[in-house]
Scaffold this active site. Structure first.
Site, PDB file in Angstrom:
ATOM      1  N   HIS A  55      -3.488  -5.465   0.242  1.00  0.00           N
ATOM      2  CA  HIS A  55      -2.998  -5.711   1.387  1.00  0.00           C
ATOM      3  C   HIS A  55      -2.624  -7.308   1.338  1.00  0.00           C
ATOM      4  O   HIS A  55      -3.960  -7.968   1.840  1.00  0.00           O
ATOM      5  CB  HIS A  55      -3.685  -5.117   2.419  1.00  0.00           C
ATOM      6  CG  HIS A  55      -3.481  -3.569   2.851  1.00  0.00           C
ATOM      7  ND1 HIS A  55      -2.727  -3.472   3.967  1.00  0.00           N
ATOM      8  CD2 HIS A  55      -3.989  -2.675   2.282  1.00  0.00           C
ATOM      9  CE1 HIS A  55      -2.707  -1.969   3.836  1.00  0.00           C
ATOM     10  NE2 HIS A  55      -3.506  -1.755   2.889  1.00  0.00           N
ATOM     11  N   CYS A  69       0.876  -0.983  -0.196  1.00  0.00           N
ATOM     12  CA  CYS A  69      -0.001   0.115   0.043  1.00  0.00           C
ATOM     13  C   CYS A  69       0.744   1.288  -0.032  1.00  0.00           C
ATOM     14  O   CYS A  69       1.487   1.787  -0.906  1.00  0.00           O
ATOM     15  CB  CYS A  69      -0.773  -0.129   1.275  1.00  0.00           C
ATOM     16  SG  CYS A  69      -2.260   1.103   1.154  1.00  0.00           S
ATOM     17  N   GLU A  96      -1.455  -9.248   3.300  1.00  0.00           N
ATOM     18  CA  GLU A  96      -1.396  -9.776   4.874  1.00  0.00           C
ATOM     19  C   GLU A  96      -2.566 -10.248   5.172  1.00  0.00           C
ATOM     20  O   GLU A  96      -2.980 -10.998   6.146  1.00  0.00           O
ATOM     21  CB  GLU A  96      -0.882  -8.812   5.846  1.00  0.00           C
ATOM     22  CG  GLU A  96      -1.713  -7.664   5.801  1.00  0.00           C
ATOM     23  CD  GLU A  96      -1.270  -6.500   5.006  1.00  0.00           C
ATOM     24  OE1 GLU A  96      -1.696  -5.196   5.326  1.00  0.00           O
ATOM     25  OE2 GLU A  96      -0.962  -6.793   4.076  1.00  0.00           O
TER      26      GLU A  96
END
EC number: 6.3.4.2
Length: 556
Positions: free
Chosen positions: A520, A380, A522
């Site tokens: 993202h 990001c 994650e």
């Protein structure tokens, strides 16, 4: 079959790990092929987590449908296969705002609107809505029993147990049983007081989970049984462990899942925890370690980057190495210009974030990673600073910056989504459609989005597919007006949004492993499967470490 509900409350102190426990219990029950979900009730008055500072509340976890939620929902998704949605997390603020909205529109027909029944009815409605289609729902109540702000939630679940029927509901209480090193004793008194507080509002726990440094001895269990009116087999000892991913097995060994299934008269297969056992075996067989530097501005608050930290660990599991994460303050680098702290790293990651503080330190870090061939992953904001660094130092666009940090810079290579709505031009075959798309987005792109990966790119070889689905949370994107100039300087655009209007992934083709993404990754990593991007990143760190002495001797 009628949906069953387990209400999880906490006592004595906060930060006992109620979210991790709830997720772990859900993992065991899911392994019995029970269709399960988890709902988190947060007692703060913010409508959602989106505007809350990471310094106070940790990371904002983003669901596929674009809800900005509590970080505990990240734990839930890492432990079970069920995807969280906007129906899995709601706050006191959201409840009150919806009740007030109904009152203003006249839905209550002139009634005096009160906490009971209007607020509690709205809480119950949302819990029941979130449980539609599931066999079992775990409902975690945020905060600690005795907190004023939690009372409406506790009253609502008390009422719900009557509405649904006690045979279909269960109360599970997580509490602290302190161990005093000075006397070598385990103390049950705080737990007794916590149970007393619950009883005072009409809730009798069916199961008690005791958090402690050590296993709770039988003598203390018997004391709790007599005083708290809880069966001995329903008192679970949860001691400190070396890995949170060991907790599902600990709960199963104490037959908590069997107790719950018998209590609800649910006939499901025995728990199959083979995946978790394999995970722990791989964790115990790790060979060596790699050091990853995470450069950000919340370095003293690791919960601010909780999902990133866990995803890095998952990448370590896949590569059988321990991942040592070194938190580095980007402001320190910015003000000192001292990059020596980066020289002992095997890889560098810059996570997402908002705001100008520490940005120049991040840009210096990106340049160091790019020029010295250190594996780099930008997420990001980490992609945006990589883009800015490349524009400044390779494309020679001096003064390049983001509109977020400098509205009057010479080269605004990163601009707001609202600005891009009227300037979409490069990769779109349908300009009008692209502009309409950005109007729908308004000022933030959030939630799950499809991304097209360019064939023959490194990121395509990592994912092994052309279309991926990842989650976003950002207000700024690459300015396509400058894209051609930066691409000519050598930066490779290897991922685009589905409509080909937004840059999603960039790579440096002259670097062994330099990838940055606008999304993202994650948020979709879990310990059993890992995530391809993080697994590859840790593999690159391993490769860099192998000949680290040779590489680092060339770094000045």
């Amino acid at each position: 079959m009628k949906t069953r509900y387990i209400f999880v409350t906490g006592g004595v102190v906060s930060s006992l790990g109620k979210g991790i426990f709830t997720a772990s219990l859900a993992a065991v029950l899911e392994s019995r092929r029970i269709k399960i979900t988890i709902i988190k009730l947060d007692p703060y008055i913010n409508v959602n987590s989106g505007t809350m500072s990471p310094m106070q509340h940790g990371e904002v976890f983003v669901t596929e449908d674009g809800a900005e939620t509590d970080l505990d929902l990240g734990h839930y998704e890492r432990f079970i296969r069920t995807k969280m949605t906007k129906n899995n997390n709601f706050t006191t603020g959201l409840i009150y705002s919806e009740v007030i909205k109904k009152e203003r529109s006249g839905e209550y027909l002139g009634q005096t609107v009160q906490v009971i029944p209007h607020i509690t009815d709205e809480i119950k409605r949302k819990i029941l809505k979130g449980g539609i289609g599931y066999d079992l729902v775990l409902v975690e109540i945020g905060g600690t029993v005795g907190d004023i702000e939690s009372l409406p939630f506790l009253e609502a679940i008390r009422q719900l147990s009557i509405d649904i029927g006690r045979q279909h509901t269960m109360f599970l209480h997580l509490t602290l049983v302190p161990y005093l090193d000075s006397t070598g004793e385990i103390k049950t008194k705080p737990t007794q007081h916590s149970i007393k507080s619950l009883l005072s509002i009409g809730i009798q726990p069916d199961v008690l989970v005791c958090r402690s440094k050590k296993t709770i001895p039988m003598r203390e269990k018997l004391k709790i049984t007599l005083i708290c009116n809880i069966p001995k087999k329903a008192i679970i000892s949860l001691k400190d462990v070396d890995s949170i991913y060991r907790i599902p097995i600990l709960l199963h060994l104490q037959k908590l899942d069997d107790y719950i299934c018998k209590r609800f008269v649910m006939d499901y297969p025995s728990a199959d925890l083979s995946e978790w056992k394999k995970l722990l075996q791989n964790q115990s067989k790790r060979i060596g370690y790699v050091t990853v530097g995470m450069v950000g501005k919340y370095v003293n608050l690791p919960d601010s980057y909780k999902s990133v930290i866990e995803a890095l660990k998952h990448g370590g599991f896949k590569n059988r190495v321990e991942v040592i994460i070194k938190m580095i303050n980007s402001e320190k680098i910015e003000y000192s210009k001292d990059l020596n702290i980066l020289k002992k790293l095997d890889a560098i990651l810059i996570p997402g974030g908002f705001g100008e503080r520490g940005i120049e330190g991040k840009i210096l870090t990106v340049r160091y990673a790019r020029e010295n061939k250190v594996p780099y992953l930008g997420i990001c904001l980490g992609m945006q600073v990589a883009f800015i660094e490349y524009a400044r130092n390779v494309a020679k666009m001096h003064g390049a910056n983001s509109e977020e940090f400098s509205s009057s810079c010479r080269y605004p290579v990163i601009i707001s989504i609202s600005e891009r709505r009227s300037s979409v031009k490069d990769h779109s075959d349908d300009i009008q459609g692209a502009r309409s798309y950005y109007r729908r987005l308004k000022y933030m792109r959030i939630g799950g989005q499809r991304c097209r990966l360019i064939k023959n790119s490194k990121v395509h070889s990592i994912y092994k597919k052309s279309i991926i689905f990842e989650r976003h949370r950002h207000r700024y994107e690459v300015n396509n007006f400058f894209l051609e100039r930066i691409e000519k300087a050598g930066l490779y655009i290897s991922g685009l949004s589905e409509d080909k209007t937004s840059v999603e992934v960039i790579e440096d083709p002259h670097h062994p492993w330099f990838i940055a993404c606008q999304f993202h990754p994650e948020f979709t990593s879990n310990p059993r499967d890992g995530h391809p991007l993080f697994s590859s990143f840790i593999q690159a760190a391993k490769n860099f470490k192998k000949d680290g002495n040779i590489r680092r001797s060339k770094i000045t």
